[in-house]
Design a protein around this motif. Structure first.
Motif: not given
Lengths: 273, 273, 273, 273
Positions: D149-150, D153-154, D157-159, D188-189
């Motif tokens: 996930v990180n 995100r890094e 893209n947080n989707n 939180n996904v």
């Protein structure tokens, strides 16, 4: 490290010791035949030998499985093997009550893997003063066996062995984790590798356990290489006709060849320090 | 499917049944306090309730672990709970000999997971005529429990339950395989999910088992969703002070909230067919 | 069985072959230092030696982990090791595109365990004509590697090796199943045991993999005993300072002692047939 | 939690979302037929629906397995499904290079479980700005997915979604560890349960994966009960004739009945908080 047992021969030969015999005592004739042959081989190869036989099979999958020829009858056969060949004998017990009874006939009491956390049985076995050989539960790490060892020691008996016999690996398989052998040796007890049961492949649908006997030598070689002190192996003149655990027993005629190889390997391992 | 037990109430409510209580009977006061509170909750929620308590802990990792307050003393407390609240009680046994003794005090005899293949214990439990609740060994598939069921049935007792309590998953963890619940239901027995022990995480180094109590609701919800007939849960007014298995016991004050959710879920599951 | 590679020396010595070097190529100085020392040891012990180094780490847990010094820079260092010491070199690739690029610099292309079922990568590696060393996925049995071998063979390349590196055993551990080594040898390819990664213990919480380097000798001995053709080991002058996988790398100063023991064991194993 | 995707309908209905379709795109006719039927069902049941289809199968066991009808041809069919039914579509990618290409045709890029630690692929997928659905590796714990996930995100893209598809359990089986679903929701996904692949039973000898389709409902019910946000299911008008993964696909005619039950369950789960 070799356990201290009266009648155990060749303990200075620098060899591993052997616990071998049929899964269950099926008859006096069969027991004596196996003992005679294994004694001849182990004398020749200078292997300290303990005759193994169960007087009762208490945890068969199915209620109609063969469970034995009668406790006393089988125990007397074990005693006769002991007296005839002047060798120690080992059998497994299933309740605290059986400890004292079996101790009258045998030199080593073995605690089955499923029962290795039952404090009452361990304490009762300890109190007989016999060697207590505890099989590692299929559901336990090598580290966890320290607690079983302690239960016996704290009951006043320091004559203990531990036996690896595979760890649960999915529902249909066991795997030997050889890292556990040095871990258990750190507990200052002889560590045995049970080749026969390490190769079990529980057939959950039929209730009859299968196996891979062609891998016997592989499993044994790795055990000797990592420092196992003893080898446990079930053997039968004709495994296909054995009344229990036939799938993984070694045919008696093949035992000498296997042990000859393992002795050669052990001699090298001794040099590795 | 709900087991047939005298005094088991609310059996027509379409609910799951509950086996709950402390891990071990620590004192009469504690047992009665827990029973009173759980009876009040289960009466309100129409949940058939069986009080659970061990009179002896026979398989602790360490010899210095708490093992009980004395067999007879603890069994009498179980009987008193039964008589005071008019509810059935369950306890676990560890040898064939204990079956008849415990049967004088309790309604359900529970066979521990490590012992679920010991034929003598299963047969002795069967012969008491009590309900026999067999925990699935951590090393066994759901399919393999058919053989344990058969041992009890062939001994003349068809009042059987099976309990899932997690399967060995590496050395430090257990996993619940929910596929096993419908598999065991096919054996025509009530199937229970033991939330407490399913969450154990054996700490092999220290000999003290850990756990993840925050996952109690997750494990329970999935069990109800897949059709578990019963829920087994250990509860204590103050788990941190419990003498055994504190790591995963549910705090008694949280039980009603949990059960309320599970009842709601069960009502929906009943509609799914 | 020793793979056929130009510059691979000592192939008639009856010894196992060695794939060894740092986890990642950190600098030319470091690579040359390690190569020089390992060449000296393997010349002395008559061990066929392939220098190992990753030019990129593509599957680190964390995005901030060290991934390399640049592909081309690292590949040129591998080539320099090859030319300076006249020894073959191996590196791992992560996509089909990398196969042809890496093949210009190295003699053996290694397929990471996570990628061993990616047909495109296997086929691209095969088509370079280089030796293709496929690591067994942690999620696969030894039997299943037949399909990976077939993908390379059917692409026209029969110069294949397989490497065991442990199997998933719960979330936090790997176990080596030594039964798989003879199984993979049946596929007529050299079989390598990767000591370093077999000892990984994924620390899922921190994303930094731990290990048990004190068990290096145990894991290696068992591998030689069951017939492994090669040993893979990551080594570093100072593992604590290595930029990746420090937890299980062998300190370079300890390599000679380890290999000396394994050579002695291998000589005995050769006699066992 | 429902992912944010243009064209995703019914997102306020309080329902789980569905990713469903054939394993591989076999033809336009087949894709359109499946989409039409699933759209009708999900409109009726108010389920947010994402059409699923692989344009290439990159990790088949055997080189002669069906791998697809051609990348571009299959991607265009996905686009046509998207435009015809005004629904989002998802497909899986196997290299970093494929990310940008596939992103021209689909709304969600799925990262296969074997590849979930390949940083390059995750970063390339992230950079397309599409939703990135990462399958949990069979060899990883839920905790470990934080690192995947990180990486996305890094990369800006947080989707993101995470999909559970079972964990290695011995060589021949997978087990779903439902504890992982709340663990991944903590990241939180949206968390999806892939019913189809969770039921795989790799047949290592033949290279053809088996399964237990009769357990589809069991696996799905438990997932909804513990809070899964989405369900992934492969479906086919005639699974026995499907060109890949036929063993566990749900027959299309059975989908409505299954989803109807799951919706009822989900409504109750919403009340549990």
């Amino acid at each position: 490290m070799i356990p201290t047992i009266k009648n155990l021969k060749q303990t200075d030969a620098g060899n591993f010791f052997l616990m071998a015999g049929p899964c269950a005592i099926e008859s006096e004739t069969m027991a004596m035949e196996i003992a005679e042959k294994v004694v001849a081989i182990t004398d020749k190869l200078k292997i300290p030998y303990i005759f193994k036989g169960s007087y009762r099979k208490a945890n068969r999958s199915r209620i109609d499985s063969f469970t034995g020829i009668g406790d006393e009858k089988a125990l007397k056969i074990l005693k006769k093997v002991n007296e005839t060949y002047n060798i120690p004998v080992v059998t497994d017990i299933h309740t605290a009550d059986e400890a004292a009874m079996a101790a009258e006939y045998v030199d080593v009491l073995q605690i089955p893997a499923f029962l290795c956390r039952q404090t009452d049985i361990l304490v009762a076995a300890a109190k007989t003063g016999k060697v207590v050989n505890i099989k590692k539960g299929q559901f336990l790490s090598a580290d966890a066996m320290q607690f079983a060892v302690n239960k016996v020691r704290e009951s006043g008996n320091n004559n203990i062995a531990l036996t690896e016999r595979g760890t649960t690996f999915g529902y249909q398989d066991l795997v030997v984790d050889y890292r556990g052998i040095p871990v258990m040796k750190e507990m200052n007890v002889p560590v045995v590798l049970d080749i026969t049961h390490s190769l079990q492949q529980p057939n959950q649908a039929s209730g009859v356990t299968g196996g891979k006997p062609e891998l016997i030598e592989t499993v044994a070689r790795a055990g000797i290489a990592v420092g196992a002190d003893g080898i446990f192996i079930e053997t039968h003149p004709n495994p296909a006709e054995a009344k229990s655990d036939g799938a993984n027993m070694l045919q008696l005629d093949l035992l000498e060849q296997l042990l000859t190889k393992l002795v050669l390997l052990k001699q090298t391992v001794n040099q590795l320090g």
